[in-house]
Design a protein around this motif. Structure first.
Motif, PDB file in Angstrom:
ATOM      1  N   THR A  86      24.166   3.127  64.937  1.00  0.00           N
ATOM      2  CA  THR A  86      24.826   3.915  65.972  1.00  0.00           C
ATOM      3  C   THR A  86      23.859   4.086  67.136  1.00  0.00           C
ATOM      4  N   LEU A  87      24.344   3.763  68.323  1.00  0.00           N
ATOM      5  CA  LEU A  87      23.521   3.817  69.530  1.00  0.00           C
ATOM      6  C   LEU A  87      23.875   5.037  70.376  1.00  0.00           C
ATOM      7  N   CYS A  88      22.928   5.440  71.194  1.00  0.00           N
ATOM      8  CA  CYS A  88      23.160   6.564  72.111  1.00  0.00           C
ATOM      9  C   CYS A  88      23.955   6.139  73.335  1.00  0.00           C
ATOM     10  N   VAL A  89      23.868   4.864  73.681  1.00  0.00           N
ATOM     11  CA  VAL A  89      24.543   4.355  74.877  1.00  0.00           C
ATOM     12  C   VAL A  89      25.150   2.992  74.554  1.00  0.00           C
ATOM     13  N   PRO A  90      26.171   2.563  75.290  1.00  0.00           N
ATOM     14  CA  PRO A  90      26.710   1.222  75.072  1.00  0.00           C
ATOM     15  C   PRO A  90      25.655   0.163  75.343  1.00  0.00           C
ATOM     16  N   ASP A  91      25.688  -0.911  74.569  1.00  0.00           N
ATOM     17  CA  ASP A  91      24.746  -2.013  74.774  1.00  0.00           C
ATOM     18  C   ASP A  91      25.439  -3.340  74.498  1.00  0.00           C
ATOM     19  N   PRO A  92      25.998  -3.965  75.541  1.00  0.00           N
ATOM     20  CA  PRO A  92      26.698  -5.240  75.331  1.00  0.00           C
ATOM     21  C   PRO A  92      25.786  -6.365  74.878  1.00  0.00           C
ATOM     22  N   ALA A  93      24.485  -6.239  75.112  1.00  0.00           N
ATOM     23  CA  ALA A  93      23.540  -7.283  74.709  1.00  0.00           C
ATOM     24  C   ALA A  93      22.978  -7.044  73.312  1.00  0.00           C
ATOM     25  N   PHE A  94      23.487  -6.052  72.589  1.00  0.00           N
ATOM     26  CA  PHE A  94      22.900  -5.697  71.299  1.00  0.00           C
ATOM     27  C   PHE A  94      22.864  -6.860  70.310  1.00  0.00           C
ATOM     28  N   PRO A  95      23.925  -7.672  70.163  1.00  0.00           N
ATOM     29  CA  PRO A  95      23.815  -8.799  69.221  1.00  0.00           C
ATOM     30  C   PRO A  95      22.678  -9.752  69.575  1.00  0.00           C
ATOM     31  N   SER A  96      22.489 -10.043  70.865  1.00  0.00           N
ATOM     32  CA  SER A  96      21.400 -10.928  71.264  1.00  0.00           C
ATOM     33  C   SER A  96      20.042 -10.305  70.985  1.00  0.00           C
ATOM     34  N   LYS A  97      19.945  -9.003  71.127  1.00  0.00           N
ATOM     35  CA  LYS A  97      18.678  -8.329  70.855  1.00  0.00           C
ATOM     36  C   LYS A  97      18.354  -8.339  69.362  1.00  0.00           C
ATOM     37  N   ILE A  98      19.321  -7.922  68.553  1.00  0.00           N
ATOM     38  CA  ILE A  98      19.058  -7.750  67.120  1.00  0.00           C
ATOM     39  C   ILE A  98      18.861  -9.090  66.427  1.00  0.00           C
ATOM     40  N   ALA A  99      19.261 -10.193  67.094  1.00  0.00           N
ATOM     41  CA  ALA A  99      19.033 -11.529  66.531  1.00  0.00           C
ATOM     42  C   ALA A  99      17.592 -11.978  66.669  1.00  0.00           C
ATOM     43  N   PHE A 100      16.805 -11.268  67.473  1.00  0.00           N
ATOM     44  CA  PHE A 100      15.456 -11.739  67.776  1.00  0.00           C
ATOM     45  C   PHE A 100      14.515 -11.591  66.582  1.00  0.00           C
ATOM     46  N   THR A 101      13.502 -12.453  66.565  1.00  0.00           N
ATOM     47  CA  THR A 101      12.555 -12.552  65.449  1.00  0.00           C
ATOM     48  C   THR A 101      11.848 -11.245  65.124  1.00  0.00           C
ATOM     49  N   SER A 102      11.556 -10.433  66.125  1.00  0.00           N
ATOM     50  CA  SER A 102      10.839  -9.181  65.870  1.00  0.00           C
ATOM     51  C   SER A 102      11.617  -8.235  64.967  1.00  0.00           C
ATOM     52  N   PHE A 103      12.928  -8.435  64.868  1.00  0.00           N
ATOM     53  CA  PHE A 103      13.750  -7.538  64.080  1.00  0.00           C
ATOM     54  C   PHE A 103      14.186  -8.183  62.766  1.00  0.00           C
ATOM     55  N   ALA A 104      13.337  -9.083  62.277  1.00  0.00           N
ATOM     56  CA  ALA A 104      13.594  -9.756  61.002  1.00  0.00           C
ATOM     57  C   ALA A 104      13.468  -8.767  59.843  1.00  0.00           C
ATOM     58  N   ILE A 105      14.090  -9.114  58.727  1.00  0.00           N
ATOM     59  CA  ILE A 105      14.178  -8.216  57.574  1.00  0.00           C
ATOM     60  C   ILE A 105      13.224  -8.668  56.468  1.00  0.00           C
ATOM     61  N   GLN A 106      12.464  -7.713  55.938  1.00  0.00           N
ATOM     62  CA  GLN A 106      11.607  -7.941  54.778  1.00  0.00           C
ATOM     63  C   GLN A 106      11.933  -6.894  53.718  1.00  0.00           C
ATOM     64  N   PRO A 107      11.535  -7.117  52.468  1.00  0.00           N
ATOM     65  CA  PRO A 107      11.882  -6.157  51.412  1.00  0.00           C
ATOM     66  C   PRO A 107      11.275  -4.783  51.665  1.00  0.00           C
ATOM     67  N   ALA A 108      12.069  -3.745  51.465  1.00  0.00           N
ATOM     68  CA  ALA A 108      11.577  -2.378  51.656  1.00  0.00           C
ATOM     69  C   ALA A 108      10.374  -2.108  50.758  1.00  0.00           C
ATOM     70  N   GLU A 109      10.429  -2.622  49.524  1.00  0.00           N
ATOM     71  CA  GLU A 109       9.333  -2.387  48.573  1.00  0.00           C
ATOM     72  C   GLU A 109       8.043  -3.058  49.042  1.00  0.00           C
ATOM     73  N   TYR A 110       8.166  -4.228  49.661  1.00  0.00           N
ATOM     74  CA  TYR A 110       6.969  -4.928  50.128  1.00  0.00           C
ATOM     75  C   TYR A 110       6.360  -4.219  51.337  1.00  0.00           C
ATOM     76  N   LEU A 111       7.200  -3.742  52.239  1.00  0.00           N
ATOM     77  CA  LEU A 111       6.690  -2.975  53.371  1.00  0.00           C
ATOM     78  C   LEU A 111       5.902  -1.767  52.877  1.00  0.00           C
ATOM     79  N   GLU A 112       6.450  -1.106  51.880  1.00  0.00           N
ATOM     80  CA  GLU A 112       5.790   0.075  51.321  1.00  0.00           C
ATOM     81  C   GLU A 112       4.476  -0.309  50.649  1.00  0.00           C
ATOM     82  N   ALA A 113       4.481  -1.389  49.878  1.00  0.00           N
ATOM     83  CA  ALA A 113       3.283  -1.797  49.140  1.00  0.00           C
ATOM     84  C   ALA A 113       2.141  -2.199  50.063  1.00  0.00           C
TER      85      ALA A 113
END
Length: 582
Positions: A86-113
């Motif tokens: 949920t965003l505070c403001v509209p963002d039409p470019a959000f899909p292009s942003k969230i596709a970027f490499t910096s927002f890649a997903i890693q395991p929560a347990e590994y981040l914690e470890a």
């Protein structure tokens, strides 16, 4: 990734994608594939009753309100395979942003470890086609194919990244056959590659900008505690007029390059609305410098890193030419200081560079939020010193509008304000090219610089790639250099992705998403059965953890390599729980 410039206007595609997603609430979906037929299993006795599985405990991170200055309101694991942002403001470019490499997903347990750094910097755990096998610092980075990869794979079993700062060295390695592909062919070597039947040249569109940045803070170390001349707007304007940018591009850039009329390439919607940049006028520049109080010039520094990029094919000779031009035209003495790449980028982000510096940017996605918003918006780093309210307010308004026509007046205002305040001087949109052995199947040049080696094959079990520099780290949530990002892109993946050879957004770890009518609620539906390299399964909590450690400055895992997390603040504004500004 695309191979023709018409696809550069992929925001049209993105807009239609979002309209499909929000019109009546229909989700955007990847093409369905039919499961292979199997025989029905033989009847067996019903198993004994067992306890029902425990309810999924989904994570949620949220801000109590939107007064903190960032774009995110909350990230929630709705269920095991559903994530709602949920965003505070509209963002039409959000899909292009969230596709970027910096927002890649890693395991929560590994981040914690890892504590948010340590092993995380060199051994990312992703879902991509390759996984890290070894990294011999200063020599090579070796990847192995992911045997459990969920997507299509036609690459070599082993992928090796090497690096070399000199374009001549990279070309020699390719000609001798020790590498299969190289980045950034030297300006004088385009014809050499094209004339060699054993090689193939792939031109990359000039979706980049090389600029000369300024530190506009009034007090800067190195000026004996006197006022920094570059804090004076007229001084910056004088320097902008006193540099012959045509001379630089004509002498030191390859074919396909052009002098920048604006910071953003004109092929990006609203990139070149507003007035063009200052033309070269040495006499007017000298008069303005005198009016600013420096008739005899002054002495300062010019910092840069000796790393070849598409936007800067030969940093050393360009630096020397700038030094000569400013001495001749304005009697400004530039002391050239070459810095190690990681230290240079960290200092730039922190606003710690003195004087002038050479830096640049290549498109992550084709939108003004990635160029003007990232560099000059309210959430931008401190690299240019103090921000300008007339720029930030225009960018904030433009970013929330869906159509290019609605956005145009705000980006025109922002471009004109940038021209007035001169936080930097846009110099060139640099043409560049990759070269591969002609025998490589699936080779291509990405307009975004994120080549995928899982689709390339040289007919052997090992593929060797040579780029300009060694990655800084492989935790790309906290890196901005192209060499690190390209390496991460082989290993980690985001909710969405950019199509191979183009810039249009397509499903990745999320196989579909829904968005509400005002573009503030984005619900992502994860692929099921996706495994991380460590054998664990992807679920919604991994997404929440991977994004929230960047967003929330109070999170104990918000550490990274430098702790800057520049892409997050540059694209999404202030961090949650950010410490008070010093």
């Amino acid at each position: 990734m695309k191979r023709n410039l018409s696809v550069l206007l992929s925001l049209v595609v993105l807009a239609s994608l979002m309209l499909a997603a929000c019109g009546g609430g229909a989700a955007t979906e990847a093409p369905a594939t039919e499961a292979p037929a199997t025989e029905a299993p033989a009847a067996t006795e019903a198993p004994a009753a067992t306890e029902a599985p425990a309810a999924y405990e989904g994570m949620m991170v949220e801000s109590p309100d939107c007064d903190y200055g960032g774009e995110f309101k909350s990230i929630e694991a709705v269920d095991e395979f559903t994530v709602k942002v949920t965003l505070c403001v509209p963002d039409p470019a959000f899909p292009s942003k969230i596709a970027f490499t910096s927002f890649a997903i890693q395991p929560a347990e590994y981040l914690e470890a890892t504590g948010g750094n340590g092993d995380l910097l060199e051994k990312p755990i992703g879902t991509g086609p390759y996984m890290v096998e070894s990294w011999e610092r200063g020599n090579q980075l070796v990847f192995k194919a992911n045997p459990n990869y969920w997507g299509e794979f036609s690459g070599a079993e082993t992928l090796v990244f090497k690096w070399g700062t000199e374009s001549a060295q990279r070309l020699l390695e390719l000609q001798s056959g020790t590498v299969d592909g190289i980045d950034n062919v030297g300006p004088d070597d385009f014809a050499v590659v094209e004339g060699d039947s054993n090689l193939a040249l792939f031109n990359r569109p000039a979706l980049n900008i090389m600029y000369i940045g300024f530190n506009n803070n009034p007090q800067v170390e190195g000026f004996d505690n006197t006022t920094n001349p570059l804090a004076n707007e007229k001084v910056r304007q004088a320097i902008a007029m006193g540099i012959d940018r045509n001379r630089i591009v004509d002498n030191f850039y390859p074919a396909g390059s052009e002098v920048a009329s604006h910071f953003t390439p004109c092929s990006i919607p609203n990139g070149c609305v507003g007035d063009e940049w200052y033309g070269f006028d040495a006499a007017a520049a000298k008069a303005l410098l005198a009016e600013a109080g420096y008739p005899d010039g002054f002495e300062t520094v010019l910092n840069y890193r000796d790393v070849v990029r598409g936007y800067l094919p030969d940093p050393n000779v360009v630096a020397q030419d700038l030094q000569a031009q400013l001495k001749e035209n304005l009697n400004i003495t530039l002391n050239i200081e070459v810095m190690e790449s990681g230290a240079f980028l960290a200092a730039a982000d922190a606003g710690q560079l003195q004087g002038l510096y050479m830096l640049g940017w290549g498109a992550d996605y084709p939108d003004q939020t990635n160029f003007l918003g990232y560099h000059f918006g309210a959430g931008a780093s401190k690299q240019f010193g103090d921000k300008f309210e007339d720029i930030t307010s225009a960018l904030d308004s433009g970013a929330q509008l869906a159509s290019d026509a609605e956005r145009a007046p705000f980006y025109e205002a922002a471009n004109n304000a940038i021209r007035t305040h001169v936080p930097m001087i846009p110099v060139a949109h640099g043409g560049s090219a990759l070269a591969f052995k002609a025998s490589v199947e699936g080779a291509f040049a990405s307009p975004l610089g994120n080549e995928e080696f899982s689709v390339m094959n040289n007919g052997t079990d090992t593929f060797v790639w040579m780029q300009n520099a060694e990655p800084i780290s492989l935790y790309c949530a906290d890196e901005t250099d192209g060499e690190s990002l390209r390496a991460c892109e082989q290993v980690t993946q985001s909710l969405l992705a950019y199509e191979t050879g183009g810039t249009a957004v397509e499903p990745a770890l999320a196989e579909s998403y829904d968005v509400n009518a005002d573009l503030t609620e984005w619900t992502f539906h994860l692929r099921q059965g996706v495994m991380f390299h460590d054998g664990s399964s992807l679920d919604a909590n991994d997404v929440v953890a991977s994004l929230s450690v960047q967003w929330d400055a109070a999170n104990p895992l918000h550490t990274g390599n430098t702790g800057a997390f520049s892409y997050w603040s540059g694209l999404f504004g202030s961090f949650l729980n950010a410490p008070p500004a010093q």
